[in-house]
Each structure stands twice: as structure tokens, then as C-alpha cells.
Design a protein around this motif. Structure first.
Motif, PDB file in Angstrom:
ATOM      1  N   VAL A  81      42.010 119.686  44.133  1.00  0.00           N
ATOM      2  CA  VAL A  81      41.045 119.460  45.212  1.00  0.00           C
ATOM      3  C   VAL A  81      41.698 118.687  46.352  1.00  0.00           C
ATOM      4  CG1 VAL A  81      38.917 118.246  45.843  1.00  0.00           C
ATOM      5  CG2 VAL A  81      38.993 119.597  43.748  1.00  0.00           C
ATOM      6  N   VAL A  82      42.399 117.624  46.016  1.00  0.00           N
ATOM      7  CA  VAL A  82      43.043 116.797  47.044  1.00  0.00           C
ATOM      8  C   VAL A  82      44.072 117.612  47.824  1.00  0.00           C
ATOM      9  CG1 VAL A  82      44.565 114.804  47.407  1.00  0.00           C
ATOM     10  CG2 VAL A  82      42.590 114.618  45.890  1.00  0.00           C
ATOM     11  N   VAL A  83      44.924 118.345  47.118  1.00  0.00           N
ATOM     12  CA  VAL A  83      45.938 119.160  47.792  1.00  0.00           C
ATOM     13  C   VAL A  83      45.265 120.203  48.681  1.00  0.00           C
ATOM     14  CG1 VAL A  83      47.726 120.914  47.418  1.00  0.00           C
ATOM     15  CG2 VAL A  83      47.787 118.794  46.130  1.00  0.00           C
ATOM     16  N   GLY A  84      44.229 120.848  48.188  1.00  0.00           N
ATOM     17  CA  GLY A  84      43.534 121.861  48.978  1.00  0.00           C
ATOM     18  C   GLY A  84      42.946 121.302  50.261  1.00  0.00           C
ATOM     19  N   VAL A  85      42.292 120.153  50.164  1.00  0.00           N
ATOM     20  CA  VAL A  85      41.671 119.548  51.349  1.00  0.00           C
ATOM     21  C   VAL A  85      42.739 119.069  52.332  1.00  0.00           C
ATOM     22  CG1 VAL A  85      40.263 117.597  52.131  1.00  0.00           C
ATOM     23  CG2 VAL A  85      39.531 118.948  50.165  1.00  0.00           C
TER      24      VAL A  85
END
Length: 171
Positions: free
Chosen positions: A135-139
Motif C-alpha cells: 500500500v505504501v509503495v503504491g501510494v
């Protein structure tokens, strides 16, 4: 007509986490009643999750470098668009994986004291952590791909309909 892609919204990510946690909890209840194994992904899936996050991050850094002015090579707009889509998919997939395993973990909390082997609990925690990383990498990568607004351009407003075409034209 100019189309714009919407960014990942934290509320949607939270809804995905809550929805898949509920589904994971129900699935665990059903598998427990059938005396089946817990529906948990194997540790090896962390490798796949990590590879997806790394590829997304590498592509995102390439787009960010170009955006920030290092324009030695021409950036393929299709690559940039695909990077945004990959980033969004990475964020939503991470939310699904986190929610699924959180639901299973919530179902298993009352039985933790009775377990002699806590390996499956740590497995769920590791998979939840992998989901958070995705999630963090995607955002973050999605933000890498966002172009800053130009100071010299006026704000864009929809123009009136063109005669005979029936479409709105956006600046």
C-alpha cells in the motif's frame, strides 16, 4: 476530450481493508467448521509481494527522475501511465492482502493462548506487513507520477459545447 485518472483515495483503501477483513473472517469460520486449514497464503507469497513492490518502486523512481528534471532520455508516456496503474493496483492489492489476513487473525485471537505452535500467527502478521508495504509503495509511486501544476498556466475550466459536436472540450 482530455481524461484524468483519479488518485487512490484512503477511504477506498480503508473500505477494501474492512470488506476483505470481513470476508476473511467469514472464510475462516467456514473452514474451521469444516476442519480445514486456515486460508492463509504461504510465506513464499512474500517474495511475490516484494517483487511487485520493487518493480513498482523502480518504475516510479524512473518517472520521478524525469519529472524532477533529469531528462536525458525521452520518457514514454505509455510507460508513465502504466506505472500509475501499477501503483494503484499495488496499493489495492496490498489493502486486500492486509484485510484478508487481518480478518483471519481477528478470528484466531481467542485461540492464541491454546496454540502450541504460533508459526501461523507470525505468518499472518508477516503477510499483513507485506500488504502494508505494498500500500505504501503504491501510494508513494502514484505521487511520483503526478505532475506539479504549472505556475504560468491559468486554472482550467470546461469550455462550452462546440457547435454540432455535442461534446465538452477540456483545456
Amino acid at each position: 476530450m482530455k481524461s484524468t485518472m483519479r488518485t487512490v483515495r484512503p477511504a477506498w483503501l480503508a473500505a477494501v481493508v474492512i470488506g476483505t477483513a470481513a470476508i476473511g473472517w467469514v472464510a475462516t469460520e467456514l473452514t474451521s467448521r469444516g476442519r480445514l486449514a486456515l486460508p492463509v497464503l504461504p510465506f513464499s507469497s512474500l517474495i511475490t509481494m516484494g517483487l511487485i513492490a520493487v518493480v513498482c518502486l523502480v518504475l516510479g523512481l524512473k518517472v520521478r527522475r524525469w519529472r524532477d528534471g533529469k531528462r536525458d532520455k525521452v520518457l514514454d508516456p505509455l510507460l508513465a501511465a502504466r506505472t500509475v496503474v501499477l501503483a494503484q493496483a499495488c496499493a489495492y492489492a496490498g489493502a486486500v492482502l492486509f484485510g484478508w489476513h487481518a480478518g483471519i487473525l481477528l478470528d484466531q485471537i481467542p485461540t492464541i493462548a491454546l496454540r502450541t505452535d504460533l508459526g501461523v500467527i507470525w505468518q499472518m502478521v508477516a503477510l499483513m506487513a507485506g500488504g502494508v508495504v505494498m500500500v505504501v509503495v503504491g501510494v508513494v509511486v502514484e505521487r511520483f507520477c503526478k505532475l506539479p501544476p504549472e505556475d504560468n498556466e491559468p486554472t482550467t475550466k470546461p469550455r462550452t459545447k462546440r457547435e454540432g459536436h455535442g461534446e465538452e472540450e477540456f483545456a
